[in-house]
Every structure is written in structure tokens, then in C-alpha cells.
Design an enzyme around this catalytic site. Structure first.
Site, PDB file in Angstrom:
ATOM      1  N   HIS A  12      -8.079  -4.011  -1.242  1.00  0.00           N
ATOM      2  CA  HIS A  12      -7.307  -4.131  -0.002  1.00  0.00           C
ATOM      3  C   HIS A  12      -6.253  -3.014   0.097  1.00  0.00           C
ATOM      4  CE1 HIS A  12      -5.313  -6.437   3.298  1.00  0.00           C
ATOM      5  NE2 HIS A  12      -4.246  -5.820   2.818  1.00  0.00           N
ATOM      6  N   GLU A  13      -5.447  -2.884  -0.930  1.00  0.00           N
ATOM      7  CA  GLU A  13      -4.368  -1.875  -0.862  1.00  0.00           C
ATOM      8  C   GLU A  13      -4.954  -0.463  -0.817  1.00  0.00           C
ATOM      9  OE1 GLU A  13      -1.830  -3.280   0.028  1.00  0.00           O
ATOM     10  OE2 GLU A  13      -2.146  -5.281  -0.792  1.00  0.00           O
ATOM     11  N   TYR A  24      -4.740 -10.602   9.834  1.00  0.00           N
ATOM     12  CA  TYR A  24      -5.658 -10.350   8.727  1.00  0.00           C
ATOM     13  C   TYR A  24      -7.068 -10.842   9.035  1.00  0.00           C
ATOM     14  CZ  TYR A  24      -1.681  -9.237   5.694  1.00  0.00           C
ATOM     15  OH  TYR A  24      -0.579  -8.641   5.142  1.00  0.00           O
ATOM     16  N   GLU A  29      -3.864  -4.539   9.349  1.00  0.00           N
ATOM     17  CA  GLU A  29      -4.345  -5.542   8.397  1.00  0.00           C
ATOM     18  C   GLU A  29      -5.771  -6.028   8.665  1.00  0.00           C
ATOM     19  OE1 GLU A  29      -2.970  -5.926   5.645  1.00  0.00           O
ATOM     20  OE2 GLU A  29      -0.968  -5.103   6.028  1.00  0.00           O
ATOM     21  N   HIS A  41      -6.044   0.476   2.662  1.00  0.00           N
ATOM     22  CA  HIS A  41      -4.952   0.922   3.545  1.00  0.00           C
ATOM     23  C   HIS A  41      -4.787   2.442   3.520  1.00  0.00           C
ATOM     24  CE1 HIS A  41      -3.051  -2.604   5.285  1.00  0.00           C
ATOM     25  NE2 HIS A  41      -2.875  -3.210   4.117  1.00  0.00           N
ATOM     26  N   ASP A  47       8.273  -9.707  10.672  1.00  0.00           N
ATOM     27  CA  ASP A  47       7.696 -10.573   9.647  1.00  0.00           C
ATOM     28  C   ASP A  47       6.988 -11.794  10.252  1.00  0.00           C
ATOM     29  OD1 ASP A  47       7.746 -10.126   6.871  1.00  0.00           O
ATOM     30  OD2 ASP A  47       8.807 -12.030   6.592  1.00  0.00           O
ATOM     31  N   GLU A  81       0.799  -1.231   0.000  1.00  0.00           N
ATOM     32  CA  GLU A  81       0.000   0.000   0.000  1.00  0.00           C
ATOM     33  C   GLU A  81       0.829   1.277   0.000  1.00  0.00           C
ATOM     34  OE1 GLU A  81       0.409  -2.272   2.395  1.00  0.00           O
ATOM     35  OE2 GLU A  81       0.249  -1.440   4.421  1.00  0.00           O
TER      36      GLU A  81
HETATM   37  N1  BES Z   1       1.038  -4.410   3.787  1.00  0.00           N
HETATM   38  C1  BES Z   1       0.801  -5.707   3.280  1.00  0.00           C
HETATM   39  C2  BES Z   1       2.056  -6.402   2.849  1.00  0.00           C
HETATM   40  C3  BES Z   1       3.100  -6.559   3.933  1.00  0.00           C
HETATM   41  C4  BES Z   1       2.771  -6.838   5.249  1.00  0.00           C
HETATM   42  C5  BES Z   1       4.433  -6.421   3.620  1.00  0.00           C
HETATM   43  C6  BES Z   1       3.762  -6.972   6.220  1.00  0.00           C
HETATM   44  C7  BES Z   1       5.422  -6.552   4.580  1.00  0.00           C
HETATM   45  C8  BES Z   1       5.073  -6.828   5.897  1.00  0.00           C
HETATM   46  C9  BES Z   1      -0.202  -5.672   2.125  1.00  0.00           C
HETATM   47  O1  BES Z   1      -1.216  -4.741   2.289  1.00  0.00           O
HETATM   48  C10 BES Z   1      -0.882  -7.012   2.084  1.00  0.00           C
HETATM   49  O2  BES Z   1      -1.521  -7.351   3.037  1.00  0.00           O
HETATM   50  N2  BES Z   1      -0.743  -7.733   0.982  1.00  0.00           N
HETATM   51  C11 BES Z   1      -1.367  -9.021   0.785  1.00  0.00           C
HETATM   52  C12 BES Z   1      -2.594  -8.901  -0.063  1.00  0.00           C
HETATM   53  C13 BES Z   1      -3.899  -8.889   0.608  1.00  0.00           C
HETATM   54  C14 BES Z   1      -5.043  -8.948  -0.387  1.00  0.00           C
HETATM   55  C15 BES Z   1      -4.109  -9.791   1.762  1.00  0.00           C
HETATM   56  C16 BES Z   1      -0.409  -9.899   0.028  1.00  0.00           C
HETATM   57  O3  BES Z   1       0.604  -9.390  -0.445  1.00  0.00           O
HETATM   58  O4  BES Z   1      -0.672 -11.071  -0.125  1.00  0.00           O
HETATM   59 ZN    ZN Z   2      -2.560  -5.292   3.825  1.00  0.00          ZN
END
Ligand code: BES
Ligand code: ZN
Length: 656
Positions: A347-348, A435, A370, A351, A427, A323
Site C-alpha cells: 500500500h505505502e 479507501y 487512497e 502511493h 481527518d 507513504e
Molecule cells: N496516507 C495514509 C495515512 C494517512 C491518511 C495519514 C490520512 C493521515 C491522514 C496511509 O497511506 C494509509 O492509508 N495507511 C493505512 C494503511 C493501509 C494499508 C490502509 C493505515 O495507517 O492504517
Molecule cells: Zn494510504
């Protein structure tokens, strides 16, 4: 930080990895500092002077600053208010070379500024208009990097850090032309979340600190640079690009990409950037974006970031989406050709309220980013596609949550919404819990208080916390003052403690149902009872129904059954990444060798961790597929981003 460490919050961040020399040294310094500060009356645990126990109001009063176990920064002493970057992108050396000028806001008389860096080569540091100052790089922690301590004056306005990033900078992926769609030009992109911004910009790398930024980026003239900021629509002649981000953001939203890019407008405030051969397809796929922005504004208030654009990256991008403000970074694996995977854009986009506008104060509060975002995502999808569609997404999410809880362990503290990530990589908190359990909490709240009340509550949450960071306790306080208002029955019904500080999925979770999926289950049953695959009623199934079908199949299938499904539905050749991913699980589980070519092509053709991790894991679980996993990984690994190799190296016990 481990509880047995010094009770002060001034301890340098500790990593679980033993490095006794550094630890004892930093413990000594910490102890001395703590003593000095307690003496000065600056530290008293649990008092408003304690940065980690500060309420949001107290934090805001002190400039929104808060200590974070994943950062060396001390924003409660001196906070970075603005960053001006001047960077040259050197593809030959794989380095970003230049200067970061940090504008300071003093909250104390501190004579040192503490920044996060990781593997940066610091060439020089000057103050204000040029006087050189001394600096020191602390010992390197493998995850947190090195603390950069810079001597300043209480009157210093600006610190200029001259530096270079290293080729192995964890945030940055340098792509060869062969890894791009066009095959002719190199490409670069960054991924800063969670704590990787410090590998390309010296900064206060904590989500509790916000700053505005500006940048000048110099790239080879045949390429275009874009950032999480104001962007142009065309290439410049000289390869010099200027950016402004006037809204204050946390460091994890710093982002840069450089490549052979083109722009297509979707309407007057949104558009798509991608390589020339991809841009038309992307513009078609994401045509519903303007309607999504309208739907989100209707629910949660005005979009505060002026433009909303999407950058489609090469396939090695390790996430589905990121995002980055004004410019979502997205994987090309959602270009399914039928707009079936655009919930990721919702989703993005969501954010832009939950995360970018109201930000988790620390990575322990990640669910505030999330969980809220998944809830908003599904409300946006409901608004543009209807409740039946949103119900399918919710049910797939519930399945993900159940398998997530099972694999973490139903009683494990990592299934709490509020996490304890001290001494660990943030991480580790990126699981289905933040989520989907987060989503389920908000959904339960909606059903308990009613949609109109809950919508008004969320709207006011975003408005009253705009451009601020929030903690989990800040959320609980807000629910108490705005929703519960002394109603003990309601408090008991919501039972927030069970959700936030307790394991698994609490009993008051909403029942999630989808009639479309009930119909899919009937087709699974019919096939298992002997109806030939090609006679099943699968007409007009979306990829979500296919996903539910594939998830509903038994683990064990015969070669004949696998071949029958593959022949009837062309699964090994599916162009839908979600469907193909679900099918490849069966390919591995049943040793269906006709699907191996598709498996290898998928794993070598993209680097999205969400797809890589479960497939490699499944192969690693059994000796006879482990060898295949390793041979595919040996070929694919050089093309993956560090975010993905970190995870897969662990699964395969890979030694470089
Ligand atoms: N912000 C996240 C990606 C992220 C989280 C990167 C934690 C590094 C550390 C992004 O918004 C996300 O949640 N992406 C998901 C997609 C979503 C539809 C659940 C993904 O990349 O799968
Ligand atoms: Zn996200």
C-alpha cells in the site's frame, strides 16, 4: 467554506468553531480584498481566474497552484518552489529550532507572502541575503493554525523564517527512552498528513502546492536522523545530517525521524531502518519489498523516487503506514513474524504512484490518493502472491466498507467519494469510503472495460499527471477523454456520478468472492453446530482466514465458548495484531474477563489509531465497560500521538 459566505474564493479559511471577532475581521478583510481584486479583473467566479474553479490545465499553466479551504496560502499569487531547512533537534526543550528558507516563484505582483503555521514561535523573518522584513501572525484557529503574512517585494527570491516548534506541536511526537524498543535513547518522529506539517515547518500546507527541499538536521551524536529524502546508511560522528529531495512534493510528505537507528539493505535500491533490536526482524519481514517494486513498475511505469526504504517506528506511531517519499514510515504492529501483514508495505509503496506522483489537489479529493492506492496495493499483492490471496484482501475490504457505510449512515454525504470538508478537519474524510469505495470504483471500471484497457488507462494517468495534483473533476474528464470517448452506453454502464457524487455502494459494484473464505465459513458453521474447536480444519490458515473466522462468529458467545476458542487457538496470546484486535472485540462484547489483561496490554503497548478507536468505542458503548476504558486510557494516553488522542478524547469525552 460555508456556501453562505462570500462567493469569492479569496476568503480566509473558516473553521466551524465560533470566534466571532476573528471571523468578522477576516470577513471584512476578505471582502475588501475581493472587491479590490474584482476591480482589477483578477477574480471572476467560474472564470479561469478563479483558483478553485480552475481546471487542472489552467492550474498548471499558472504554476500548479490552487486555493484550498484548509490552507491560508495563496500559491496562485506567489508559490513556494523550494524549502531549505536548518533545524536543531532539542530533546530537552522538545523543540525544533532553526530556519526555513523558502524560494519563491511569483505569479503576480503581490507584496505579501501568506504561509500556514500552527503554534510556531516565529523569531524573525529576513529576505534574500539578510534584510529583515515585517511579518504578522493572524488569529489562531484550533485546526488551521495562524496565517503568517510576510511583507515581500515582487522581486524577492527567498524568505528566511527563523522559528521554533513548540513541545505540543501536533505533528511531532517526542518519545521517552522507555517508549522505544531499546529503552535507552529518546526518539522523535513527525506525521504531517493531512495538515500538520505547519506545526513544524512554516509552509504552503496544501496538497495542491509542490516544492523540492533540502535540509540540515542537527541531533545528539548518538542518534541518527532520517527524512523523506536522500538518507545515509550510518550515523555521522557529529550528529549533523544533510538531506536532498530533488523531486517536487506536497507539504504533507515532509517527514523527519530521529532515534537510535540502524540500516539493513534488502537489495540495491531498498532497505530497512529500525532500532538495533528490531532491524533484523524487520528486514526478514519485508524481504518481499524488491519484488513488490518490480511488480508495481511492471504495471504502472518506472519508480521515480530512486530509493524505497522503510522506517519501522516505535509502537506509538498512530498509523499503520505513511507513504513519506523514499522512506515509508511503518508501525511495528505489522511485524507478525510470518510476513502476513505486508500488504501494508504494498500500500505505502503504491502511493509512490497514486498520491506522491499524482496527488489529490485538496482533501476533498482524498479518494484519488487512497482509493487508487488500495487498488494498486491489491494488484501488487496479486502479482506476488496470486489471485486467491488478493481475493481475501478484497473481501475483507468489502466487509470494512459495509460496516463503514453502516456507521456513517447509508445516505450520508460523507459516503460520497467527493467530499465537502470545508469547516471540518480533513481527518474526518479518512474513512473506509475513500479507501474501499474508491477501490471498488476502480475495480468496477477494470471489469467493465477489461483489464488490458484499464491497465493502459492507469499507466497513462500516472505518466501524464506525474508530479502534479489532480482533482476529482480532472479524473472524470480524463475518463471521458481516454475511456468513454463518446460511447454513451459505456458512460451509463460506468455511472461515475453515482459513485462520486452519490451515497453508499452503487448497484454496479463488482461481486467479490474468495473460495478460501467459503471454506472458513464452513468451519464457523461446523463449530456452531457442535464440532469442538480443536477438531476444526484450520491447518495452514493465514491471518486473513483467521480474521474472517473471527468476524464470522456471532456477536454473543458464552463464557464457555470464548474459553474454548481461546484454549484451542491461543487467541488472547496471538502475536498477530490484526487477529488479536478482532478477538478483543469478542472479549469486550462478551465481558470475557480472562481476556482483559491482553486487552489492556494491547491498548497500552501501541498507539495505532485503527486498533485503538474501535476498541475504545466498543467499551464506551456500554456503561459497565466505560469505566475500564477510562482507566486503561488514563495509563495509556501519555504514550499516544496527538492524532490518536484527538480521536479517543472524543470517544471518551476526556477532559484533560
Ligand atoms: N496516507 C495514509 C495515512 C494517512 C491518511 C495519514 C490520512 C493521515 C491522514 C496511509 O497511506 C494509509 O492509508 N495507511 C493505512 C494503511 C493501509 C494499508 C490502509 C493505515 O495507517 O492504517
Ligand atoms: Zn494510504
Amino acid at each position: 467554506m460555508h456556501p453562505d459566505h462570500s462567493p469569492t474564493t479569496l476568503a480566509a479559511p473558516q473553521d466551524g468553531a465560533p470566534n466571532s471577532k476573528n471571523q468578522s475581521l477576516s470577513a471584512l478583510i476578505t471582502g475588501l480584498l475581493a472587491l479590490a481584486l474584482v476591480g482589477l479583473g483578477l477574480v471572476a467566479c467560474g472564470s479561469p481566474g478563479d483558483p478553485n474553479s480552475a481546471t487542472t490545465a489552467e492550474q498548471t499553466a499558472r504554476g500548479g497552484a490552487m486555493r484550498d479551504v484548509h490552507s491560508y496560502a495563496r500559491p496562485d499569487e506567489v508559490a513556494v518552489d523550494h524549502i531549505d531547512l536548518d533545524l536543531s533537534v532539542d530533546f530537552e526543550q522538545q523543540r525544533l529550532i532553526g530556519r526555513a528558507s523558502l524560494t519563491l516563484k511569483h505569479h503576480s505582483d503581490a507584496t505579501s507572502l501568506h504561509l500556514d503555521t500552527r503554534q510556531l514561535d516565529i523569531r524573525a523573518v529576513t529576505l534574500d541575503d539578510g534584510e529583515e522584513t515585517t511579518f504578522e501572525l493572524g488569529p489562531e484557529d484550533p485546526r488551521l493554525g495562524s496565517e503568517l503574512t510576510i511583507a515581500i517585494q515582487p522581486t524577492t527570491q527567498r524568505v528566511n523564517v527563523f522559528y521554533e516548534s513548540r513541545p505540543q506541536a501536533a505533528a511531532v511526537q517526542w518519545l521517552e527512552p522507555a517508549q522505544t524498543a531499546g529503552g535507552e535513547h529518546p526518539f522523535l518522529f513527525t506525521q504531517s498528513q493531512a495538515i500538520l506539517a505547519r506545526t513544524w515547518v512554516p509552509c504552503q500546507d496544501s496538497p495542491g502546492v509542490r516544492f523540492t527541499y533540502s535540509a540540515t538536521v542537527r541531533v545528539p551524536s548518538e542518534l541518527m536522523a532520517v527524512m523523506s529524502a536522500s538518507n545515509g546508511e550510518t550515523k555521522t560522528d557529529d550528529g549533523v545530517y544533510s538531506f536532498e529531495m530533488p523531486q517536487p512534493i506536497p507539504s504533507y510528505l515532509l517527514a523527519l525521524a530521529v532515534g537510535d537507528l540502524e540500516f539493513r539493505a534488502l537489495d540495491d535500491r531498498s532497505g530497512v531502518y529500525a532500532e538495533p533490536s528490531v532491524v533484523e526482524k524487520a528486514a526478514w519481514e519485508f524481504a518481499e519489498t524488491p519484488a513488490m517494486i518490480d511488480a508495481a513498475e511492471e504495471l504502472y511505469g518506472p519508480y521515480r523516487w530512486e530509493r524505497y526504504d522503510i522506517l519501522v517506528l516505535p509502537p506509538s506511531f498512530p498509523f499503520g503506514g505513511m507513504e513519506n517519499p523514499r522512506l515509508t514510515f511503518a508501525t511495528p504492529t505489522i511485524l507478525a513474524g510470518d510476513r502476513s501483514l505486508v500488504a501494508l508495505i504494498a500500500h505505502e509503496l503504491a502511493h509512490s504512484w497514486s498520491g506522491n506522483l499524482v496527488t489529490n489537489a485538496t482533501w476533498n479529493d482524498f479518494w484519488l490518493n487512497e482509493g487508487f492506492t488500495v487498488y494498486l496495493e491489491r494488484r501488487i499483492m496479486e502479482a506476488i502472491k496470486g489471485p486467491d490471496y488478493a481475493a481475501m484482501l478484497a473481501l475483507l475490504g468489502r466487509q470494512d466498507l459495509e460496516s463503514g457505510i453502516a456507521s456513517i449512515g447509508p445516505q450520508d454525504p460523507d459516503t460520497h467519494l467527493f467530499l465537502d470538508l470545508a469547516g471540518r478537519d480533513p481527518d474526518d474524510g479518512m474513512t473506509e469510503i475513500a479507501y474501499e469505495k474508491g477501490y471498488d470504483l476502480l475495480r468496477m471500471m477494470e471489469e467493465t472495460v477489461g483489464r488490458p484497457t484499464f491497465d493502459a488507462f492507469l499507466l497513462s494517468w500516472f505518466e501524464s499527471n506525474a508530479f502534479k495534483s489532480q482533482t476529482t473533476t480532472g479524473f472524470i474528464d480524463y475518463v471521458e477523454s481516454e475511456l468513454i470517448q463518446g460511447d454513451e452506453e459505456l458512460a451509463a454502464e460506468l455511472d461515475l456520478d453515482a459513485w462520486i457524487y452519490g451515497p453508499g455502494l452503487p448497484d454496479n459494484a463488482t461481486r467479490v468472492e474468495s473460495s478460501a473464505f467459503t471454506a472458513v465459513e464452513a468451519q464457523v458453521a461446523a463449530w456452531l453446530a457442535g464440532t469442538p474447536a480443536e477438531a476444526l480444519d484450520t491447518a495452514n490458515w493465514s491471518s486473513h482466514e483467521w480474521l474472517h473466522f473471527l468476524r464470522g462468529l456471532p456477536e454473543e458467545l458464552s463464557q464457555e465458548q470464548m474459553a474454548e476458542l481461546d484454549a484451542a487457538f491461543g487467541l488472547s496470546a496471538s502475536g498477530n495484531s490484526e487477529v488479536l484486535h478482532a478477538w478483543l472485540h469478542h472479549v469486550i462484547a462478551n465481558r470475557y474477563s480472562e481476556g482483559y489483561a491482553a486487552l489492556e496490554a494491547f491498548l497500552t503497548g501501541m498507539g495505532r489509531r485503527k486498533f485503538l478507536q474501535p476498541l475504545y468505542q466498543r467499551m464506551a458503548d456500554s456503561d459497565d465497560t466505560l469505566a475500564m476504558a477510562k482507566s486503561i486510557y488514563a495509563k495509556a494516553r501519555p504514550g499516544y500521538h496527538s492524532v490518536s488522542t484527538n480521536t479517543i478524547d472524543d470517544i471518551l469525552s476526556w477532559q484533560q
